[in-house]
Design a protein around this motif. Structure first.
Motif, PDB file in Angstrom:
ATOM      1  N   LYS A   1      49.276  15.818 -70.873  1.00 37.70           N
ATOM      2  CA  LYS A   1      48.874  14.971 -71.998  1.00 37.70           C
ATOM      3  C   LYS A   1      50.032  14.765 -72.985  1.00 37.70           C
ATOM      4  O   LYS A   1      49.834  14.264 -74.093  1.00 37.70           O
ATOM      5  N   LYS A   2      51.236  15.178 -72.583  1.00 36.44           N
ATOM      6  CA  LYS A   2      52.454  15.014 -73.390  1.00 36.44           C
ATOM      7  C   LYS A   2      52.458  15.900 -74.641  1.00 36.44           C
ATOM      8  O   LYS A   2      53.070  15.558 -75.661  1.00 36.44           O
ATOM      9  N   LEU A   3      51.791  17.042 -74.554  1.00 34.06           N
ATOM     10  CA  LEU A   3      51.797  17.993 -75.656  1.00 34.06           C
ATOM     11  C   LEU A   3      52.684  19.186 -75.309  1.00 34.06           C
ATOM     12  O   LEU A   3      52.923  19.477 -74.136  1.00 34.06           O
ATOM     13  N   LYS A   4      53.161  19.879 -76.334  1.00 38.19           N
ATOM     14  CA  LYS A   4      54.026  21.040 -76.157  1.00 38.19           C
ATOM     15  C   LYS A   4      53.264  22.304 -76.554  1.00 38.19           C
ATOM     16  O   LYS A   4      52.567  22.327 -77.567  1.00 38.19           O
ATOM     17  N   ASN A   5      53.433  23.344 -75.752  1.00 39.98           N
ATOM     18  CA  ASN A   5      52.723  24.597 -75.978  1.00 39.98           C
ATOM     19  C   ASN A   5      53.699  25.696 -76.393  1.00 39.98           C
ATOM     20  O   ASN A   5      54.839  25.729 -75.917  1.00 39.98           O
ATOM     21  N   TYR A   6      53.237  26.597 -77.248  1.00 40.65           N
ATOM     22  CA  TYR A   6      54.143  27.559 -77.870  1.00 40.65           C
ATOM     23  C   TYR A   6      53.687  29.004 -77.685  1.00 40.65           C
ATOM     24  O   TYR A   6      52.492  29.292 -77.604  1.00 40.65           O
ATOM     25  N   ILE A   7      54.677  29.885 -77.618  1.00 43.62           N
ATOM     26  CA  ILE A   7      54.419  31.318 -77.577  1.00 43.62           C
ATOM     27  C   ILE A   7      55.091  31.959 -78.787  1.00 43.62           C
ATOM     28  O   ILE A   7      56.085  31.445 -79.294  1.00 43.62           O
ATOM     29  N   PRO A   8      54.573  33.080 -79.267  1.00 43.04           N
ATOM     30  CA  PRO A   8      55.155  33.725 -80.446  1.00 43.04           C
ATOM     31  C   PRO A   8      56.375  34.567 -80.083  1.00 43.04           C
ATOM     32  O   PRO A   8      56.598  34.907 -78.919  1.00 43.04           O
ATOM     33  N   TRP A   9      57.135  34.904 -81.097  1.00 42.96           N
ATOM     34  CA  TRP A   9      58.288  35.800 -80.923  1.00 42.96           C
ATOM     35  C   TRP A   9      57.836  37.111 -80.293  1.00 42.96           C
ATOM     36  O   TRP A   9      58.362  37.546 -79.277  1.00 42.96           O
ATOM     37  N   ARG A  10      56.825  37.717 -80.880  1.00 41.18           N
ATOM     38  CA  ARG A  10      56.154  38.879 -80.303  1.00 41.18           C
ATOM     39  C   ARG A  10      54.658  38.698 -80.501  1.00 41.18           C
ATOM     40  O   ARG A  10      54.234  37.911 -81.342  1.00 41.18           O
ATOM     41  N   ASN A  11      53.863  39.440 -79.755  1.00 39.29           N
ATOM     42  CA  ASN A  11      52.414  39.264 -79.814  1.00 39.29           C
ATOM     43  C   ASN A  11      51.852  39.661 -81.176  1.00 39.29           C
ATOM     44  O   ASN A  11      52.221  40.690 -81.744  1.00 39.29           O
ATOM     45  N   TYR A  12      50.921  38.846 -81.657  1.00 35.07           N
ATOM     46  CA  TYR A  12      50.316  39.067 -82.969  1.00 35.07           C
ATOM     47  C   TYR A  12      49.133  40.032 -82.902  1.00 35.07           C
ATOM     48  O   TYR A  12      48.437  40.229 -83.896  1.00 35.07           O
ATOM     49  N   GLY A  13      48.914  40.613 -81.744  1.00 35.08           N
ATOM     50  CA  GLY A  13      47.834  41.575 -81.580  1.00 35.08           C
ATOM     51  C   GLY A  13      47.714  41.994 -80.127  1.00 35.08           C
ATOM     52  O   GLY A  13      48.488  41.571 -79.267  1.00 35.08           O
ATOM     53  N   GLU A  14      46.716  42.823 -79.863  1.00 35.44           N
ATOM     54  CA  GLU A  14      46.515  43.415 -78.544  1.00 35.44           C
ATOM     55  C   GLU A  14      45.164  42.999 -77.963  1.00 35.44           C
ATOM     56  O   GLU A  14      44.188  42.785 -78.704  1.00 35.44           O
ATOM     57  N   HIS A  15      45.119  42.876 -76.655  1.00 39.34           N
ATOM     58  CA  HIS A  15      43.844  42.695 -75.965  1.00 39.34           C
ATOM     59  C   HIS A  15      43.238  44.078 -75.773  1.00 39.34           C
ATOM     60  O   HIS A  15      43.716  44.868 -74.966  1.00 39.34           O
ATOM     61  N   GLY A  16      42.186  44.362 -76.510  1.00 37.62           N
ATOM     62  CA  GLY A  16      41.624  45.708 -76.492  1.00 37.62           C
ATOM     63  C   GLY A  16      40.500  45.909 -75.511  1.00 37.62           C
ATOM     64  O   GLY A  16      39.874  46.965 -75.488  1.00 37.62           O
ATOM     65  N   GLY A  17      40.215  44.897 -74.687  1.00 39.32           N
ATOM     66  CA  GLY A  17      39.059  44.941 -73.803  1.00 39.32           C
ATOM     67  C   GLY A  17      39.163  45.952 -72.676  1.00 39.32           C
ATOM     68  O   GLY A  17      40.242  46.402 -72.298  1.00 39.32           O
ATOM     69  N   LEU A  18      38.000  46.288 -72.133  1.00 36.21           N
ATOM     70  CA  LEU A  18      37.905  47.189 -70.992  1.00 36.21           C
ATOM     71  C   LEU A  18      38.169  46.409 -69.703  1.00 36.21           C
ATOM     72  O   LEU A  18      38.151  45.173 -69.700  1.00 36.21           O
ATOM     73  N   PRO A  19      38.422  47.095 -68.584  1.00 39.82           N
ATOM     74  CA  PRO A  19      38.695  46.410 -67.312  1.00 39.82           C
ATOM     75  C   PRO A  19      37.596  45.423 -66.930  1.00 39.82           C
ATOM     76  O   PRO A  19      36.406  45.693 -67.111  1.00 39.82           O
ATOM     77  N   ASN A  20      38.006  44.275 -66.395  1.00 42.20           N
ATOM     78  CA  ASN A  20      37.080  43.222 -65.989  1.00 42.20           C
ATOM     79  C   ASN A  20      36.926  43.250 -64.469  1.00 42.20           C
ATOM     80  O   ASN A  20      37.855  42.902 -63.741  1.00 42.20           O
ATOM     81  N   PRO A  21      35.751  43.658 -63.965  1.00 42.32           N
ATOM     82  CA  PRO A  21      35.576  43.764 -62.508  1.00 42.32           C
ATOM     83  C   PRO A  21      35.685  42.426 -61.784  1.00 42.32           C
ATOM     84  O   PRO A  21      36.083  42.378 -60.623  1.00 42.32           O
ATOM     85  N   GLU A  22      35.338  41.329 -62.458  1.00 41.03           N
ATOM     86  CA  GLU A  22      35.418  40.014 -61.812  1.00 41.03           C
ATOM     87  C   GLU A  22      36.865  39.657 -61.493  1.00 41.03           C
ATOM     88  O   GLU A  22      37.152  39.063 -60.456  1.00 41.03           O
ATOM     89  N   HIS A  23      37.790  40.024 -62.388  1.00 42.64           N
ATOM     90  CA  HIS A  23      39.208  39.791 -62.102  1.00 42.64           C
ATOM     91  C   HIS A  23      39.623  40.551 -60.843  1.00 42.64           C
ATOM     92  O   HIS A  23      40.305  40.015 -59.965  1.00 42.64           O
ATOM     93  N   TYR A  24      39.219  41.810 -60.776  1.00 46.73           N
ATOM     94  CA  TYR A  24      39.603  42.667 -59.650  1.00 46.73           C
ATOM     95  C   TYR A  24      39.021  42.146 -58.336  1.00 46.73           C
ATOM     96  O   TYR A  24      39.694  42.146 -57.300  1.00 46.73           O
ATOM     97  N   GLN A  25      37.784  41.676 -58.383  1.00 45.10           N
ATOM     98  CA  GLN A  25      37.137  41.142 -57.181  1.00 45.10           C
ATOM     99  C   GLN A  25      37.855  39.906 -56.655  1.00 45.10           C
ATOM    100  O   GLN A  25      37.765  39.583 -55.473  1.00 45.10           O
ATOM    101  N   ASN A  26      38.569  39.226 -57.533  1.00 46.01           N
ATOM    102  CA  ASN A  26      39.310  38.026 -57.141  1.00 46.01           C
ATOM    103  C   ASN A  26      40.811  38.289 -57.040  1.00 46.01           C
ATOM    104  O   ASN A  26      41.629  37.383 -57.200  1.00 46.01           O
ATOM    105  N   LYS A  27      41.142  39.568 -56.782  1.00 41.48           N
ATOM    106  CA  LYS A  27      42.509  39.999 -56.485  1.00 41.48           C
ATOM    107  C   LYS A  27      43.479  39.786 -57.648  1.00 41.48           C
ATOM    108  O   LYS A  27      44.655  39.477 -57.454  1.00 41.48           O
ATOM    109  N   LEU A  28      42.956  39.937 -58.856  1.00 40.21           N
ATOM    110  CA  LEU A  28      43.787  39.890 -60.050  1.00 40.21           C
ATOM    111  C   LEU A  28      43.736  41.252 -60.735  1.00 40.21           C
ATOM    112  O   LEU A  28      42.866  42.072 -60.451  1.00 40.21           O
TER     113      LEU A  28
END
Length: 285
Positions: free
Chosen positions: A180-207
């Motif tokens: 769509k001709k837009l530009k996407n950005y990432i921060p210098w360093r992460n502004y926080g942490e993903h604190g979630g527990l393991p996701n079984p659906e990711h694992y079932q799909n080989k991630l």
């Protein structure tokens, strides 16, 4: 107000240019996160998904996408950019004072991640803003234009993948918005942490079952869920953060954060290399 970034340039603070923060949740407690963001000066709203009989056979990935769609619909109506975060995101201290990761006067911004997973660096402007890729929707900024496009992406997922099938829809955000001709950005360093527990659906799909920030902008404002309620909670936190740092450094050294082809094709390779290397040179875990 303005803040000074790592490169000495003056940047706009998050809290000064964000319409509101939308917290996406299901049954998770968001009290601590809400209180923190409110104390930082943000207007905060929690969007909770209802449990409906017709959702029973929907994949968890599609239910997650539905949550984000509600937030995108709200963001479309906002006068300023909107921060969207999932309930298990843990911001760093002084989150609201961190610099906006893109030029606020730019009109072709797509998404700006505040937390990245498997990030890649594409380009760094002369004023230090970094275009890049992430495959996570844990914490990010969108504007009305990009939110509208993301709703188009959601409709494509519904039509082409279906509501009952697993999809890595968040990994397609970058390419879709770039089309769509837009530009996407990432921060210098992460502004926080993903604190979630393991996701079984990711694992079932080989991630990977979990993903964490490779490098943080500062100290976390509170303990992530993965370390809460454990006798060795602090040790657990340090262990998770240590291995996340190791993974991030490994991705840098193996050319997955900054790919060789990108570096070779850049008109400012020193700027790219400097950004990639210096972001990992910190004692913060």
């Amino acid at each position: 107000m303005e803040t000074c970034s790592k490169d000495g340039l003056t940047r706009t603070q998050l809290v000064d240019c964000i319409s509101r923060v939308l917290i996406i949740a299901y049954k998770e407690s968001t009290q601590e996160l809400e209180a923190l963001l409110t104390s930082e000066g943000f207007d905060v709203e929690v969007l909770r998904q209802e449990a409906k009989p017709e959702y029973q056979n929907f994949s968890r990935s599609y239910l997650c996408l539905m949550n984000h769609c509600r937030a995108w619909q709200r963001a479309m109506q906002a006068a300023q950019p909107t921060i969207i975060i999932e309930a298990d995101f843990v911001p760093v201290v002084d989150f609201g004072e961190l610099p906006l990761p893109f030029n606020p006067n730019q009109n072709d911004v797509g998404i700006s991640w505040l937390y990245t997973c498997a990030p890649q660096l594409y380009y760094v402007s002369s004023d230090g803003y970094a275009e890049g890729f992430s495959t996570s929707a844990v914490a990010y900024i969108v504007n009305p234009q990009s939110a509208c496009y993301l709703l188009e992406l959601a409709e494509e997922i519904r039509t082409n993948v279906g509501v009952t099938n697993y999809s890595t829809w968040d990994s397609t955000i970058d390419s879709f918005l770039r089309q769509k001709k837009l530009k996407n950005y990432i921060p210098w360093r992460n502004y926080g942490e993903h604190g979630g527990l393991p996701n079984p659906e990711h694992y079932q799909n080989k991630l990977s079952k979990t993903h964490r920030a490779d490098v943080l902008h500062g100290k976390l404002a509170f303990i992530p869920l993965y370390a809460v309620g454990k006798n060795d909670g602090n040790l657990r936190l340090l262990s998770v953060r240590f291995w996340a740092r190791i993974k991030g450094i490994t991705r840098l050294l193996t050319g997955r954060f900054l790919r060789v082809k990108v570096l070779q094709g850049s008109s400012s390779p020193i700027r790219l290399l400097s950004f990639a290397v210096l972001r990992q040179l910190t004692l913060n875990v």
